[in-house]
Design a protein around this motif. Sequence first.
Motif, PDB file in Angstrom:
ATOM      1  N   ALA A 177      17.155 -19.456   6.587  1.00  0.00           N
ATOM      2  CA  ALA A 177      17.676 -18.659   5.196  1.00  0.00           C
ATOM      3  C   ALA A 177      16.376 -18.564   4.403  1.00  0.00           C
ATOM      4  N   ALA A 213      16.100 -14.066  10.010  1.00  0.00           N
ATOM      5  CA  ALA A 213      17.317 -14.255   9.055  1.00  0.00           C
ATOM      6  C   ALA A 213      17.255 -14.788   7.704  1.00  0.00           C
ATOM      7  N   ARG A 215      16.522 -14.818   4.002  1.00  0.00           N
ATOM      8  CA  ARG A 215      17.257 -13.953   2.713  1.00  0.00           C
ATOM      9  C   ARG A 215      17.375 -14.410   1.310  1.00  0.00           C
ATOM     10  N   ASP A 236      17.143 -10.956   6.868  1.00  0.00           N
ATOM     11  CA  ASP A 236      18.582 -10.906   7.168  1.00  0.00           C
ATOM     12  C   ASP A 236      19.093  -9.268   6.802  1.00  0.00           C
ATOM     13  N   ASP A 271      20.626 -23.610   8.291  1.00  0.00           N
ATOM     14  CA  ASP A 271      20.840 -22.535   7.468  1.00  0.00           C
ATOM     15  C   ASP A 271      20.528 -21.094   7.483  1.00  0.00           C
ATOM     16  N   ALA A 272      20.014 -20.727   8.749  1.00  0.00           N
ATOM     17  CA  ALA A 272      19.912 -19.696   9.325  1.00  0.00           C
ATOM     18  C   ALA A 272      21.181 -19.176   9.630  1.00  0.00           C
ATOM     19  N   THR A 274      25.412 -18.617   9.551  1.00  0.00           N
ATOM     20  CA  THR A 274      26.610 -18.387   8.415  1.00  0.00           C
ATOM     21  C   THR A 274      27.380 -19.858   7.969  1.00  0.00           C
ATOM     22  N   GLY A 288      23.237 -14.424   7.147  1.00  0.00           N
ATOM     23  CA  GLY A 288      22.942 -15.307   8.293  1.00  0.00           C
ATOM     24  C   GLY A 288      23.410 -14.765   9.522  1.00  0.00           C
TER      25      GLY A 288
END
Length: 349
Positions: A177, A213, A215, A236, A271-272, A274, A288
């Motif tokens: 993330a 991904a 974000r 993402d 944490d990539a 959801t 994600g």
Amino acid sequence: MEQKVFDPDGVGVDNGTYFGLPFEPETAELVLVSAPWDVTVSYGAGAAYAPDAIIEASTQLDFHDPLAPGRWRRGIATADVDYSLQEESQRLRTDAARVIEHLEGGGCPEDDYVVRKIRRVNEGCAAMNAKVRAQAARWLDLGKIVGLVGGDHSTPYGLIRALGERHERFGILHLDAHCDLREGYEGFEFSHASIMFNVLRDVEQVEKIVQVAVRDFSEREALTAAQSPRVETFDDLTLAAGRFRGETWDEQCRRIVGALPQEVYVSFDVDALTFENCPHTGTPVSGGLSFNEAVWLLDTLARSGRRIIGFDLVEVCPSAQERLDAITGARLLWKLCGLTLKSNDKPNL
């Protein structure tokens, strides 16, 4: 336990290894090392307990994987866990938390009280890196593939350094993330938020970092990524926009993999994914990848003919109340192991 009495269709074996597998590191093709460490996490702690939680959850996993059937039989072994890392992590985490609290309260980073604690944390993190690097080097020099189970995202640095000493050039597929391109975040040189900055600085053999991904990142990180020819970002929102306009995930995966060189290291921050896959991860971010989207990307990499030379799985934070994070971690680790071995298949002679 000897392999001849191991029943892959039987009850999961609680023998202290990942997946309850019976392999010894000296004879296995892939060796998993553990780094129970989360000193510099800046929001939610707990990743230091991930290796044990993933080992426990992994005994509930069935072994057939349609994407990499039977690859585990070539050997996935668990190196001895160095619990001195966890003890040191707990000690230094107190210092790091006080530094973070001081800075978040508007305190000056030059205060003597803070400078001393930052120095202790940085020295401890450097020692952790050296231990991971030495452990990885031992198995790499025996011809093993090495995967690392964290811990926070600072922990793979030593493994990546060890790979850099043994490979002329390789790329990193970085699922996260966050960009992790901050320099010395909060004063901590080896912060979980600085891993890719440190790799760019110290491991010249890494010719490309392909980030997927991401974000949640700072303007400076965005500028670093945009200006570096060694970083390519598939953020993402841009990926989502492509799908909204009709591009399939398979097409996007092939584009992502196409940006990577022949040899690839996979760095997978959970944490990539959801929220529902990792509700207790240290720094969760809305958006994600779904679990299956992430697996499809990894399989696209394995099917591309590229070779996965190592990997990490980090930022899994187990919870005493529910087991979902550890369950997700165990199944991601299984996919990473199987697809890594698949990418290292020997050609039929």
